[in-house]
Design a protein around this motif. Structure first.
Motif, PDB file in Angstrom:
ATOM      1  N   GLN A   3     -81.536  52.654 -27.799  1.00 31.22           N
ATOM      2  CA  GLN A   3     -82.990  52.637 -27.857  1.00 31.22           C
ATOM      3  C   GLN A   3     -83.579  52.133 -26.556  1.00 31.22           C
ATOM      4  O   GLN A   3     -82.959  51.400 -25.809  1.00 31.22           O
ATOM      5  N   LEU A   4     -84.798  52.564 -26.309  1.00 34.83           N
ATOM      6  CA  LEU A   4     -85.606  52.030 -25.218  1.00 34.83           C
ATOM      7  C   LEU A   4     -86.877  51.499 -25.846  1.00 34.83           C
ATOM      8  O   LEU A   4     -87.576  52.239 -26.542  1.00 34.83           O
ATOM      9  N   VAL A   5     -87.186  50.245 -25.608  1.00 28.62           N
ATOM     10  CA  VAL A   5     -88.341  49.619 -26.234  1.00 28.62           C
ATOM     11  C   VAL A   5     -89.245  49.041 -25.157  1.00 28.62           C
ATOM     12  O   VAL A   5     -88.848  48.117 -24.431  1.00 28.62           O
ATOM     13  N   GLU A   6     -90.456  49.609 -25.075  1.00 27.43           N
ATOM     14  CA  GLU A   6     -91.433  49.142 -24.090  1.00 27.43           C
ATOM     15  C   GLU A   6     -92.296  48.028 -24.655  1.00 27.43           C
ATOM     16  O   GLU A   6     -92.522  47.947 -25.854  1.00 27.43           O
ATOM     17  N   SER A   7     -92.816  47.200 -23.762  1.00 27.48           N
ATOM     18  CA  SER A   7     -93.783  46.167 -24.128  1.00 27.48           C
ATOM     19  C   SER A   7     -94.626  45.836 -22.904  1.00 27.48           C
ATOM     20  O   SER A   7     -94.272  46.198 -21.775  1.00 27.48           O
ATOM     21  N   GLY A   8     -95.756  45.151 -23.138  1.00 25.61           N
ATOM     22  CA  GLY A   8     -96.558  44.676 -22.036  1.00 25.61           C
ATOM     23  C   GLY A   8     -97.848  45.426 -21.793  1.00 25.61           C
ATOM     24  O   GLY A   8     -98.632  45.051 -20.909  1.00 25.61           O
ATOM     25  N   GLY A   9     -98.092  46.482 -22.540  1.00 25.06           N
ATOM     26  CA  GLY A   9     -99.331  47.213 -22.359  1.00 25.06           C
ATOM     27  C   GLY A   9    -100.523  46.415 -22.873  1.00 25.06           C
ATOM     28  O   GLY A   9    -100.374  45.362 -23.483  1.00 25.06           O
ATOM     29  N   GLY A  10    -101.720  46.932 -22.608  1.00 27.61           N
ATOM     30  CA  GLY A  10    -102.910  46.257 -23.077  1.00 27.61           C
ATOM     31  C   GLY A  10    -104.147  46.743 -22.364  1.00 27.61           C
ATOM     32  O   GLY A  10    -104.134  47.775 -21.689  1.00 27.61           O
ATOM     33  N   LEU A  11    -105.214  45.967 -22.513  1.00 26.82           N
ATOM     34  CA  LEU A  11    -106.506  46.276 -21.904  1.00 26.82           C
ATOM     35  C   LEU A  11    -106.739  45.329 -20.736  1.00 26.82           C
ATOM     36  O   LEU A  11    -106.569  44.111 -20.870  1.00 26.82           O
ATOM     37  N   VAL A  12    -107.115  45.879 -19.598  1.00 30.22           N
ATOM     38  CA  VAL A  12    -107.344  45.083 -18.404  1.00 30.22           C
ATOM     39  C   VAL A  12    -108.519  45.669 -17.637  1.00 30.22           C
ATOM     40  O   VAL A  12    -108.769  46.879 -17.711  1.00 30.22           O
ATOM     41  N   GLN A  13    -109.228  44.832 -16.918  1.00 32.14           N
ATOM     42  CA  GLN A  13    -110.333  45.314 -16.093  1.00 32.14           C
ATOM     43  C   GLN A  13    -109.805  45.919 -14.796  1.00 32.14           C
ATOM     44  O   GLN A  13    -108.717  45.562 -14.328  1.00 32.14           O
ATOM     45  N   ALA A  14    -110.574  46.818 -14.244  1.00 33.90           N
ATOM     46  CA  ALA A  14    -110.210  47.414 -12.964  1.00 33.90           C
ATOM     47  C   ALA A  14    -109.983  46.315 -11.927  1.00 33.90           C
ATOM     48  O   ALA A  14    -110.720  45.331 -11.873  1.00 33.90           O
ATOM     49  N   GLY A  15    -108.922  46.493 -11.151  1.00 29.04           N
ATOM     50  CA  GLY A  15    -108.532  45.491 -10.169  1.00 29.04           C
ATOM     51  C   GLY A  15    -107.519  44.499 -10.677  1.00 29.04           C
ATOM     52  O   GLY A  15    -106.949  43.732  -9.892  1.00 29.04           O
ATOM     53  N   GLY A  16    -107.300  44.489 -11.971  1.00 22.63           N
ATOM     54  CA  GLY A  16    -106.365  43.555 -12.584  1.00 22.63           C
ATOM     55  C   GLY A  16    -104.931  44.035 -12.519  1.00 22.63           C
ATOM     56  O   GLY A  16    -104.612  45.065 -11.905  1.00 22.63           O
ATOM     57  N   SER A  17    -104.054  43.258 -13.161  1.00 20.07           N
ATOM     58  CA  SER A  17    -102.620  43.532 -13.127  1.00 20.07           C
ATOM     59  C   SER A  17    -102.030  43.485 -14.529  1.00 20.07           C
ATOM     60  O   SER A  17    -102.539  42.785 -15.413  1.00 20.07           O
ATOM     61  N   LEU A  18    -100.958  44.222 -14.712  1.00 26.61           N
ATOM     62  CA  LEU A  18    -100.149  44.166 -15.922  1.00 26.61           C
ATOM     63  C   LEU A  18     -98.700  44.365 -15.524  1.00 26.61           C
ATOM     64  O   LEU A  18     -98.405  45.015 -14.512  1.00 26.61           O
ATOM     65  N   ARG A  19     -97.801  43.830 -16.335  1.00 23.03           N
ATOM     66  CA  ARG A  19     -96.382  44.105 -16.138  1.00 23.03           C
ATOM     67  C   ARG A  19     -95.803  44.665 -17.431  1.00 23.03           C
ATOM     68  O   ARG A  19     -95.870  44.038 -18.479  1.00 23.03           O
ATOM     69  N   LEU A  20     -95.248  45.851 -17.309  1.00 24.34           N
ATOM     70  CA  LEU A  20     -94.571  46.481 -18.442  1.00 24.34           C
ATOM     71  C   LEU A  20     -93.079  46.177 -18.380  1.00 24.34           C
ATOM     72  O   LEU A  20     -92.504  46.070 -17.296  1.00 24.34           O
ATOM     73  N   SER A  21     -92.487  46.059 -19.556  1.00 27.40           N
ATOM     74  CA  SER A  21     -91.043  45.845 -19.660  1.00 27.40           C
ATOM     75  C   SER A  21     -90.448  46.918 -20.554  1.00 27.40           C
ATOM     76  O   SER A  21     -91.107  47.411 -21.467  1.00 27.40           O
ATOM     77  N   CYS A  22     -89.204  47.245 -20.283  1.00 28.48           N
ATOM     78  CA  CYS A  22     -88.475  48.194 -21.115  1.00 28.48           C
ATOM     79  C   CYS A  22     -87.070  47.661 -21.309  1.00 28.48           C
ATOM     80  O   CYS A  22     -86.300  47.553 -20.355  1.00 28.48           O
ATOM     81  N   ALA A  23     -86.741  47.342 -22.542  1.00 26.54           N
ATOM     82  CA  ALA A  23     -85.417  46.846 -22.879  1.00 26.54           C
ATOM     83  C   ALA A  23     -84.574  48.002 -23.395  1.00 26.54           C
ATOM     84  O   ALA A  23     -85.019  48.768 -24.256  1.00 26.54           O
ATOM     85  N   ALA A  24     -83.361  48.117 -22.863  1.00 24.16           N
ATOM     86  CA  ALA A  24     -82.463  49.187 -23.260  1.00 24.16           C
ATOM     87  C   ALA A  24     -81.277  48.618 -24.014  1.00 24.16           C
ATOM     88  O   ALA A  24     -80.741  47.574 -23.655  1.00 24.16           O
ATOM     89  N   SER A  25     -80.878  49.266 -25.060  1.00 21.68           N
ATOM     90  CA  SER A  25     -79.695  48.877 -25.814  1.00 21.68           C
ATOM     91  C   SER A  25     -78.545  49.816 -25.499  1.00 21.68           C
ATOM     92  O   SER A  25     -78.742  50.891 -24.926  1.00 21.68           O
ATOM     93  N   GLY A  26     -77.357  49.396 -25.864  1.00 29.48           N
ATOM     94  CA  GLY A  26     -76.212  50.247 -25.676  1.00 29.48           C
ATOM     95  C   GLY A  26     -75.806  50.418 -24.227  1.00 29.48           C
ATOM     96  O   GLY A  26     -76.214  49.665 -23.348  1.00 29.48           O
TER      97      GLY A  26
END
Length: 118
Positions: A3-26
Motif C-alpha cells: 500500500q501507499l498511504v498519503e497524508s499531510g494535505g489540507g487548506l493553506v493560504q497562497a504563499g504558505g507551505s505544506l509537507r505531504l508524506s507517503c508511507a509505503a508498505s512491503g
C-alpha cells in the motif's frame, strides 16, 4: 499487502507551505522510484516530482524551485515539501511507485487534497 498511504494535505493560504508524506508498505519502496502526481478538477493527472532510490529527482516546470521531493529509505517514506503555494497548486495529490524515474506509475495511493486559497 502493498500500500501507499498519503497524508499531510489540507487548506493553506497562497504563499504558505505544506509537507505531504507517503508511507509505503512491503517491498515496493525498496525496489522502485517514487513520485508525486496531482489532478485538478477537469484536468488530467500530471507528474509533480519523482525520485529514485538513490536520490535522483525530476520536477514539473511549474513547481521547480518551490517544491522539493525527498525520501527516507529507512522509514519507507517519501515527502513533498511545498513552499510558496499558489491557488493553481490546488489539486488531489497522489503518491505513486514507478519502475523508473521516467517510467509510468505502477501503483497509486488514495490521494490527499491540497487546497490553496487566494
Amino acid at each position: 499487502q502493498v500500500q501507499l498511504v498519503e497524508s499531510g494535505g489540507g487548506l493553506v493560504q497562497a504563499g504558505g507551505s505544506l509537507r505531504l508524506s507517503c508511507a509505503a508498505s512491503g517491498s515496493i519502496f525498496s525496489a522502485n522510484a517514487m513520485g508525486w502526481y496531482r489532478q485538478a478538477p477537469g484536468k488530467q493527472r500530471e507528474l509533480v516530482a519523482g525520485i529514485t532510490r538513490g536520490g535522483l529527482t525530476n520536477y514539473a516546470d511549474s513547481v521547480r524551485g518551490r517544491f522539493s521531493i525527498s525520501r527516507d529509505n529507512a522509514k519507507n517514506v517519501i515527502y513533498l515539501q511545498m513552499n510558496s503555494l499558489k491557488p493553481e497548486d490546488t489539486a488531489v495529490y497522489y503518491c505513486a511507485a514507478k519502475s523508473s524515474l521516467s517510467g509510468p506509475p505502477t501503483l497509486w495511493g488514495q490521494g490527499t487534497q491540497v487546497t490553496v486559497s487566494s
